[in-house]
Design an enzyme around this catalytic site. Structure first.
Site, PDB file in Angstrom:
ATOM      1  N   THR A   1       0.816  -1.206   0.000  1.00 33.72           N
ATOM      2  CA  THR A   1       0.000   0.000   0.000  1.00 33.72           C
ATOM      3  C   THR A   1       0.856   1.265   0.000  1.00 33.72           C
ATOM      4  OG1 THR A   1      -1.540   1.247   1.388  1.00 33.72           O
ATOM      5  CG2 THR A   1      -0.092  -0.257   2.528  1.00 33.72           C
ATOM      6  N   ASP A   2       0.265   2.353  -0.472  1.00 35.47           N
ATOM      7  CA  ASP A   2       0.967   3.645  -0.417  1.00 35.47           C
ATOM      8  C   ASP A   2       1.097   4.159   1.024  1.00 35.47           C
ATOM      9  OD1 ASP A   2      -1.706   4.322   0.028  1.00 35.47           O
ATOM     10  OD2 ASP A   2      -1.832   5.790  -1.604  1.00 35.47           O
ATOM     11  N   GLU A   3       0.298   3.564   1.949  1.00 37.91           N
ATOM     12  CA  GLU A   3       0.306   4.084   3.328  1.00 37.91           C
ATOM     13  C   GLU A   3       1.652   3.879   4.023  1.00 37.91           C
ATOM     14  OE1 GLU A   3      -3.101   3.426   5.720  1.00 37.91           O
ATOM     15  OE2 GLU A   3      -4.481   3.553   4.035  1.00 37.91           O
TER      16      GLU A   3
ATOM     17  N   TYR B   1      -1.755  -0.499  10.976  1.00 32.91           N
ATOM     18  CA  TYR B   1      -1.926  -1.156   9.676  1.00 32.91           C
ATOM     19  C   TYR B   1      -0.726  -0.887   8.781  1.00 32.91           C
ATOM     20  CZ  TYR B   1      -3.317  -1.587   4.767  1.00 32.91           C
ATOM     21  OH  TYR B   1      -3.331  -1.862   3.425  1.00 32.91           O
TER      22      TYR B   1
ATOM     23  N   LYS C   1       2.203  -3.395   7.269  1.00 36.34           N
ATOM     24  CA  LYS C   1       2.457  -3.582   5.838  1.00 36.34           C
ATOM     25  C   LYS C   1       3.912  -3.224   5.508  1.00 36.34           C
ATOM     26  CE  LYS C   1      -0.019  -4.599   2.927  1.00 36.34           C
ATOM     27  NZ  LYS C   1      -0.439  -5.920   2.359  1.00 36.34           N
TER      28      LYS C   1
HETATM   29  P1  NAD Z   1      -9.779  -7.182   2.136  1.00 31.81           P
HETATM   30  O1  NAD Z   1      -9.771  -6.915   3.606  1.00 31.81           O
HETATM   31  O2  NAD Z   1     -11.000  -6.865   1.348  1.00 31.81           O
HETATM   32  O3  NAD Z   1      -9.474  -8.740   1.888  1.00 31.81           O
HETATM   33  C1  NAD Z   1      -8.458  -9.416   2.579  1.00 31.81           C
HETATM   34  C2  NAD Z   1      -8.614 -10.905   2.292  1.00 31.81           C
HETATM   35  O4  NAD Z   1      -7.546 -11.583   2.977  1.00 31.81           O
HETATM   36  C3  NAD Z   1      -9.928 -11.504   2.796  1.00 31.81           C
HETATM   37  O5  NAD Z   1     -10.465 -12.359   1.814  1.00 31.81           O
HETATM   38  C4  NAD Z   1      -9.505 -12.293   4.031  1.00 31.81           C
HETATM   39  O6  NAD Z   1     -10.334 -13.407   4.302  1.00 31.81           O
HETATM   40  C5  NAD Z   1      -8.088 -12.699   3.666  1.00 31.81           C
HETATM   41  N1  NAD Z   1      -7.255 -12.966   4.842  1.00 31.81           N
HETATM   42  C6  NAD Z   1      -7.099 -12.160   5.933  1.00 31.81           C
HETATM   43  N2  NAD Z   1      -6.283 -12.750   6.825  1.00 31.81           N
HETATM   44  C7  NAD Z   1      -5.900 -13.939   6.274  1.00 31.81           C
HETATM   45  C8  NAD Z   1      -5.040 -14.996   6.707  1.00 31.81           C
HETATM   46  N3  NAD Z   1      -4.443 -14.962   7.909  1.00 31.81           N
HETATM   47  N4  NAD Z   1      -4.851 -16.057   5.880  1.00 31.81           N
HETATM   48  C9  NAD Z   1      -5.473 -16.096   4.672  1.00 31.81           C
HETATM   49  N5  NAD Z   1      -6.313 -15.148   4.226  1.00 31.81           N
HETATM   50  C10 NAD Z   1      -6.525 -14.080   5.015  1.00 31.81           C
HETATM   51  O7  NAD Z   1      -8.513  -6.458   1.564  1.00 31.81           O
HETATM   52  P2  NAD Z   1      -8.322  -5.678   0.160  1.00 31.81           P
HETATM   53  O8  NAD Z   1      -8.823  -4.309   0.314  1.00 31.81           O
HETATM   54  O9  NAD Z   1      -8.786  -6.541  -0.932  1.00 31.81           O
HETATM   55  O10 NAD Z   1      -6.717  -5.589   0.123  1.00 31.81           O
HETATM   56  C11 NAD Z   1      -5.952  -6.667  -0.417  1.00 31.81           C
HETATM   57  C12 NAD Z   1      -4.480  -6.320  -0.314  1.00 31.81           C
HETATM   58  O11 NAD Z   1      -4.215  -5.120  -1.028  1.00 31.81           O
HETATM   59  C13 NAD Z   1      -4.003  -6.080   1.116  1.00 31.81           C
HETATM   60  O12 NAD Z   1      -2.718  -6.631   1.236  1.00 31.81           O
HETATM   61  C14 NAD Z   1      -3.955  -4.563   1.240  1.00 31.81           C
HETATM   62  O13 NAD Z   1      -2.971  -4.175   2.164  1.00 31.81           O
HETATM   63  C15 NAD Z   1      -3.592  -4.173  -0.166  1.00 31.81           C
HETATM   64  N6  NAD Z   1      -4.057  -2.834  -0.618  1.00 31.81           N
HETATM   65  C16 NAD Z   1      -5.380  -2.503  -0.500  1.00 31.81           C
HETATM   66  C17 NAD Z   1      -5.814  -1.272  -0.992  1.00 31.81           C
HETATM   67  C18 NAD Z   1      -7.274  -0.861  -0.908  1.00 31.81           C
HETATM   68  O14 NAD Z   1      -7.585   0.287  -1.258  1.00 31.81           O
HETATM   69  N7  NAD Z   1      -8.187  -1.727  -0.539  1.00 31.81           N
HETATM   70  C19 NAD Z   1      -4.899  -0.385  -1.580  1.00 31.81           C
HETATM   71  C20 NAD Z   1      -3.546  -0.769  -1.647  1.00 31.81           C
HETATM   72  C21 NAD Z   1      -3.148  -2.002  -1.183  1.00 31.81           C
HETATM   73  O1  DAU Z   2      -4.201   3.990   0.518  1.00 32.17           O
HETATM   74  C1  DAU Z   2      -4.427   2.618   0.407  1.00 32.17           C
HETATM   75  C2  DAU Z   2      -5.276   2.143   1.555  1.00 32.17           C
HETATM   76  O2  DAU Z   2      -6.602   2.594   1.313  1.00 32.17           O
HETATM   77  C3  DAU Z   2      -5.256   0.642   1.737  1.00 32.17           C
HETATM   78  O3  DAU Z   2      -3.954   0.220   2.032  1.00 32.17           O
HETATM   79  C4  DAU Z   2      -6.217   0.220   2.846  1.00 32.17           C
HETATM   80  O4  DAU Z   2      -6.259  -1.196   2.942  1.00 32.17           O
HETATM   81  C5  DAU Z   2      -7.594   0.731   2.510  1.00 32.17           C
HETATM   82  O5  DAU Z   2      -8.503   0.426   3.536  1.00 32.17           O
HETATM   83  C6  DAU Z   2      -7.561   2.241   2.272  1.00 32.17           C
HETATM   84  O6  DAU Z   2      -7.275   2.942   3.521  1.00 32.17           O
HETATM   85  P1  DAU Z   2      -8.035   4.287   3.933  1.00 32.17           P
HETATM   86  O7  DAU Z   2      -7.949   4.419   5.406  1.00 32.17           O
HETATM   87  O8  DAU Z   2      -7.589   5.419   3.100  1.00 32.17           O
HETATM   88  O9  DAU Z   2      -9.539   3.890   3.465  1.00 32.17           O
HETATM   89  P2  DAU Z   2     -10.964   4.120   4.155  1.00 32.17           P
HETATM   90  O10 DAU Z   2     -11.993   3.756   3.139  1.00 32.17           O
HETATM   91  O11 DAU Z   2     -11.042   3.490   5.503  1.00 32.17           O
HETATM   92  O12 DAU Z   2     -10.991   5.708   4.360  1.00 32.17           O
HETATM   93  C7  DAU Z   2     -10.844   6.604   3.273  1.00 32.17           C
HETATM   94  C8  DAU Z   2     -10.822   8.010   3.849  1.00 32.17           C
HETATM   95  O13 DAU Z   2     -12.133   8.319   4.370  1.00 32.17           O
HETATM   96  C9  DAU Z   2      -9.868   8.200   5.022  1.00 32.17           C
HETATM   97  O14 DAU Z   2      -9.305   9.492   4.973  1.00 32.17           O
HETATM   98  C10 DAU Z   2     -10.748   8.068   6.249  1.00 32.17           C
HETATM   99  C11 DAU Z   2     -12.083   8.611   5.769  1.00 32.17           C
HETATM  100  N1  DAU Z   2     -13.282   7.987   6.384  1.00 32.17           N
HETATM  101  C12 DAU Z   2     -13.390   6.643   6.369  1.00 32.17           C
HETATM  102  C13 DAU Z   2     -14.503   6.032   6.920  1.00 32.17           C
HETATM  103  C14 DAU Z   2     -14.616   4.513   6.922  1.00 32.17           C
HETATM  104  C15 DAU Z   2     -14.289   8.794   6.896  1.00 32.17           C
HETATM  105  O15 DAU Z   2     -14.204  10.038   6.881  1.00 32.17           O
HETATM  106  N2  DAU Z   2     -15.383   8.178   7.441  1.00 32.17           N
HETATM  107  C16 DAU Z   2     -15.524   6.830   7.487  1.00 32.17           C
HETATM  108  O16 DAU Z   2     -16.548   6.325   8.022  1.00 32.17           O
END
Ligand code: NAD
Ligand code: DAU
Length: 361
Positions: A141-143, A167, A171
């Site tokens: 992730t970019d975080e 988190y 990562k």
């Molecule tokens: P998500 O939470 O929707 O899905 C995570 C999946 O991993 C689920 O299916 C869960 O059952 C599985 N999982 C969790 N713990 C596990 C374990 N111990 N063993 C096996 N499976 C397990 O997550 P996502 O949003 O799809 O993100 C996927 C990946 O991409 C993550 O590594 C996250 O850090 C990264 N990522 C997400 C975003 C985003 O915006 N969602 C952006 C950048 C990177």
């Molecule tokens: O940047 C990549 C990341 O993006 C991934 O690595 C994470 O897995 C993914 O969850 C996401 O993280 P964020 O924290 O940015 O996503 P989230 O949807 O939780 O929140 C987006 C923005 O909105 C953040 O600034 C927090 C804000 N927010 C979120 C929620 C859930 C609110 O203001 N209210 C809310 O209820």
């Protein structure tokens, strides 16, 4: 589990039942019928096999309900299926949960990634050809880069790691372990760091699906702080396409940033969501604006993320395909057209579905 023989490649995709994972699994199963795709997922609260109903009967798809922390079980699966590639997405992914329960994030994201790396090392080093033709691709992730100011700067592949939340710290740690396995053992690894994804099948604890569902039910929209934080949004299928390109053509030991050059202040994004949902469900314009509710800010809330994905575009020719307005409308339509999917999650019924489907496997 019986081995599926005769495939050109056997690839484990971890976290395939999650949001991004299901799009990656679907892309690979459809695009590469000569690859055997093994979806390794523990099915935590965030994993939902309903997301993959359209591919579950395909001959080149297998589901393995496993925990990435279970080294022995992962090693066994790798040997049974003669796995030559891993695309690792499984993680605990929600920042708010990491603030209340950091141990779970360290266990899954750090120890789980290490266990997966060690299983891959053990299996691949025991093969006559060793690491030749193998690939361990870690999705991050970019975080991990921390937070930017409002100064137009972007995260590049050389930006210093400075994670703030449990988190992002977990990562970052997993990214370091992946690179260490390359530098120490010569494992052919790749790491990518992506910005915020949006699109179908995202668990409704995250901003976009949560707010779409709340607008539909006329529930408050809890905007953290003043809503001024900025995120860089990428349509999830564009991320899946980038993963495909990088898995096949990316250079070993490299890092690639993936992002949409698409920055939005949270409050502006929320207004776009309100406008789009109101339009599609036939409400008068602005009808849901009074649902906006400013609430206590997230602890340690990163101000701004923005990714520079020039390296990926220049070296591998990937570009985001969707304009944001188009992507958001497509996404809102999907959630409105799939209300049963959403309702099964919010009622908890989808967990019962697993018990029935998988209890005896
Ligand atoms: P998500 O939470 O929707 O899905 C995570 C999946 O991993 C689920 O299916 C869960 O059952 C599985 N999982 C969790 N713990 C596990 C374990 N111990 N063993 C096996 N499976 C397990 O997550 P996502 O949003 O799809 O993100 C996927 C990946 O991409 C993550 O590594 C996250 O850090 C990264 N990522 C997400 C975003 C985003 O915006 N969602 C952006 C950048 C990177
Ligand atoms: O940047 C990549 C990341 O993006 C991934 O690595 C994470 O897995 C993914 O969850 C996401 O993280 P964020 O924290 O940015 O996503 P989230 O949807 O939780 O929140 C987006 C923005 O909105 C953040 O600034 C927090 C804000 N927010 C979120 C929620 C859930 C609110 O203001 N209210 C809310 O209820």
């Amino acid at each position: 589990m019986t081995a599926k023989n005769g495939f050109k490649r056997n690839i484990i995709i971890t976290g395939g039942a999650g949001f991004i994972g299901n799009h990656v699994v679907r892309l690979f199963v459809n695009k590469y019928p000569d690859y055997h795709i093994i979806n390794l997922d523990k099915l935590t609260y965030a994993g939902n096999l309903e997301n993959l109903k359209d591919v579950e009967e395909r001959p080149n798809y297998t589901f393995a309900k496993l925990d990435i922390c279970d080294f022995e079980a992962v090693l066994r699966l790798m040997a049974e299926q003669d796995v030559d590639g891993i695309i690792h997405l499984a993680a605990e992914s929600h920042v708010d949960r990491s603030i209340s329960d950091p141990f779970t994030f360290a266990r899954t994201n750090v120890m789980g990634t290490l266990s997966l790396l060690q299983a891959a090392k053990t299996y691949w080093e025991g093969k006559p050809e060793g690491y030749e033709g193998k690939r361990f691709y870690h999705i991050s992730t970019d975080e991990v880069y921390g937070a930017l100011k409002f100064d137009g700067t972007l995260f590049t592949e050389t930006t210093r790691y400075q994670p703030h939340s449990p988190y992002s710290a977990s990562k970052a740690s997993s990214d370091h372990f992946v690179r260490a396995f390359h530098d120490t053992y010569g494992m052919p690894t790749i790491v990518t760091n992506c910005s915020n994804n949006y699109g179908p099948y995202q668990f409704p604890e995250k901003l976009i699906p949560l707010f779409i569902n709340n607008i539909r039910h006329k529930r408050p929209l809890p905007v953290y702080g003043k809503g001024e934080n900025v995120r860089d949004w990428l349509y999830v299928e564009d991320h899946a396409r980038a993963i495909d390109v990088i898995f096949h053509n990316g250079k070993v030991a490299e890092t690639y940033n993936i992002g949409g050059f698409n920055e939005w202040k949270n409050i502006d994004l929320v207004k776009v969501l309100i406008r789009t949902v109101d339009k599609l469900i036939g409400n008068p314009e602005g009808a849901s604006l009074d649902l906006i509710t400013y609430v206590t800010d997230r602890k340690g809330h990163d101000l701004r993320y923005a990714i520079d994905s020039t390296k990926l575009s220049n070296e591998l020719g990937w570009h985001p395909s969707l304009q944001f307005e188009e992507g958001i409308e497509k996404t809102v339509r999907w959630y409105l057209d799939n209300q049963e999917w959403m309702d099964r999650i919010t009622s908890g019924a989808y967990e019962k579905y697993y018990e029935e489907q998988y209890a005896n496997r």
